[in-house]
Enzyme design. Sequence first.
Site, PDB file in Angstrom:
ATOM      1  N   THR A 174       0.831  -1.213   0.000  1.00 41.37           N
ATOM      2  CA  THR A 174       0.000   0.000   0.000  1.00 41.37           C
ATOM      3  C   THR A 174       0.866   1.263   0.000  1.00 41.37           C
ATOM      4  O   THR A 174       0.692   2.150  -0.844  1.00 41.37           O
ATOM      5  CB  THR A 174      -0.902  -0.003   1.259  1.00 41.37           C
ATOM      6  OG1 THR A 174      -1.637  -1.216   1.263  1.00 41.37           O
ATOM      7  CG2 THR A 174      -1.856   1.166   1.274  1.00 41.37           C
ATOM      8  N   LYS A 180       8.448   0.962  11.991  1.00 39.15           N
ATOM      9  CA  LYS A 180       8.520   1.334  13.423  1.00 39.15           C
ATOM     10  C   LYS A 180       8.863   0.149  14.310  1.00 39.15           C
ATOM     11  O   LYS A 180       9.547   0.294  15.317  1.00 39.15           O
ATOM     12  CB  LYS A 180       7.205   1.996  13.871  1.00 39.15           C
ATOM     13  CG  LYS A 180       5.951   1.172  13.598  1.00 39.15           C
ATOM     14  CD  LYS A 180       5.204   1.657  12.386  1.00 39.15           C
ATOM     15  CE  LYS A 180       4.220   0.622  11.871  1.00 39.15           C
ATOM     16  NZ  LYS A 180       3.083   1.182  11.192  1.00 39.15           N
ATOM     17  N   VAL A 206       6.251   7.146  12.258  1.00 36.54           N
ATOM     18  CA  VAL A 206       5.342   7.647  13.309  1.00 36.54           C
ATOM     19  C   VAL A 206       4.472   8.763  12.746  1.00 36.54           C
ATOM     20  O   VAL A 206       4.971   9.712  12.133  1.00 36.54           O
ATOM     21  CB  VAL A 206       6.120   8.226  14.516  1.00 36.54           C
ATOM     22  CG1 VAL A 206       5.157   8.620  15.645  1.00 36.54           C
ATOM     23  CG2 VAL A 206       7.161   7.259  15.037  1.00 36.54           C
ATOM     24  N   GLY A 251       2.191   8.945  10.340  1.00 36.87           N
ATOM     25  CA  GLY A 251       1.832   9.068   8.918  1.00 36.87           C
ATOM     26  C   GLY A 251       2.353  10.369   8.327  1.00 36.87           C
ATOM     27  O   GLY A 251       3.555  10.615   8.309  1.00 36.87           O
ATOM     28  N   LYS A 277       5.764   3.102  18.269  1.00 34.38           N
ATOM     29  CA  LYS A 277       5.905   4.522  17.915  1.00 34.38           C
ATOM     30  C   LYS A 277       6.264   5.344  19.152  1.00 34.38           C
ATOM     31  O   LYS A 277       7.065   6.284  19.085  1.00 34.38           O
ATOM     32  CB  LYS A 277       4.618   5.019  17.274  1.00 34.38           C
ATOM     33  CG  LYS A 277       4.342   4.358  15.920  1.00 34.38           C
ATOM     34  CD  LYS A 277       2.917   4.611  15.455  1.00 34.38           C
ATOM     35  CE  LYS A 277       2.650   3.998  14.083  1.00 34.38           C
ATOM     36  NZ  LYS A 277       1.220   3.998  13.742  1.00 34.38           N
TER      37      LYS A 277
HETATM   38  N1  HSE Z   1      -1.476   0.451  11.299  1.00 31.44           N
HETATM   39  C1  HSE Z   1      -0.893   1.738  11.501  1.00 31.44           C
HETATM   40  C2  HSE Z   1      -1.959   2.667  12.038  1.00 31.44           C
HETATM   41  C3  HSE Z   1      -0.371   2.255  10.179  1.00 31.44           C
HETATM   42  O1  HSE Z   1      -3.137   2.336  11.970  1.00 31.44           O
HETATM   43  O2  HSE Z   1      -1.632   3.724  12.555  1.00 31.44           O
HETATM   44  C4  HSE Z   1       0.435   3.500  10.288  1.00 31.44           C
HETATM   45  O3  HSE Z   1       1.601   3.310  11.035  1.00 31.44           O
END
Ligand code: HSE
Length: 429
Positions: free
Chosen positions: A13, A105, A132, A134, A205
């Site tokens: 993705t 992470k 961390v 996004g 994170k």
């Molecule tokens: N699975 C993680 C989240 C993806 O939902 O934040 C982003 O690090």
Amino acid sequence: MKEIKIGLIGWGTVGAGVTRILQKNSALISRRLGARLRLVRVADLNLKRDRGMKLAPGILTRDAARIIEDPEIDIVVELIGGLDPAEGMVISSLRGGKRVVTANKALLAERGKTLFREAGQVRRRIFFEASVGGGIPIIKIIREGLSANRISSILGIINGTTNYILTRMSEEGITLAAAVRGAKKAGYAEKNPALDLEGIDSAHKLALLSSLAFGGWADFSRIYREGINEITDEDIAYTAGLGYTIKLLAVAKQSPSGADLRVHPTLVPRRHLLSAVNGIFNAVYLEGDFSKSQIFQGEGAGQGPTASAVVADLMEAGREILSGNDSTPPFIATDRDLKLAPIGEVVCRHYLRIPVIDRPGVLARIASILGAGGISIDSVIQRQRYKRGLVPVILMTNQAREKALQTALDKISHLEVVRGTPVRIRVED
Ligand code: HSE
């Protein structure tokens, strides 16, 4: 125009988001960087899956070694996630003189100390903005924007999936399972969604944020952690009635007994900005001695925001290559470990829901156990009746030490009038 050659490992993705940005914003990126970022190879085990875009012939391969061992490649982007084989790929790339950009992470939180030491030795940086928050440039904010401060606390909603799930449960009244399905479909959840639901992703994170902010390595395995699997629509409704929203909060506070690091469902008062951070959004609240309180919010998961952070790192690595600078200090220039405060010392208010038999004197017995533990009660509600003569007693305590609260809860759960496991949720005021 000079070209910087990139190899991408993991075309999932986020990887597909990176290739899309590099195609769509190519002219803008070249103008800003003064060089062209050229994707020369993409490695993925799945050559067939439709990513909604095409790569030029010859770029896609199943063999990651064709990237790691290619002396022409300047920057390796690692997006396969997980610990192995990702760790070996990062180390080999660094030793081969390449910069590494990663969103991993888990790898950095669990093996970062060794990896960053290795990076320092070979004078190559690991860039990890996408790991961390996004699209929120939170690593840069701590590392650069707030670098003149001692940071005393961080409160973060740093897992988009669980925030999306809790928001849908509270706004639409849907079940946890239905909300998890929605998050997976939207491409937010980890390959193994237990990492999101059990708070592991948030703890990874938090380990990175607190290591960076507090200037020492946080031992991920010792971060206290509870996930959202036990959160029910019942508690969402009761706590909403009391003026709170349930969030999976990552907390890092400097305390006299060490760094207090924990991830758990938390009641956030509705007047607090974090309570309005909904859906896939992440937010990080920081307190610095001179910067005071700051909050940063943005989409914390999903293709576009995470890929945007990866490409920003590619551009930063590109600037470093163009300037010939190999001396930027790694992540944190120390081998020091953070001293962690034991969870038993944490002091906060608590919400308790205790299913009991509806009979005179029950409340008095619960209150007496709490009183004997030095825990004072702020308010009590007992509204609704369950089936078979059971009622939920809802209590809000005043500030209480974790150790005392836990001892009292154990005693309460063994009372013969208590039927079922009491629920406890910490409150962050
Ligand atoms: N699975 C993680 C989240 C993806 O939902 O934040 C982003 O690090």
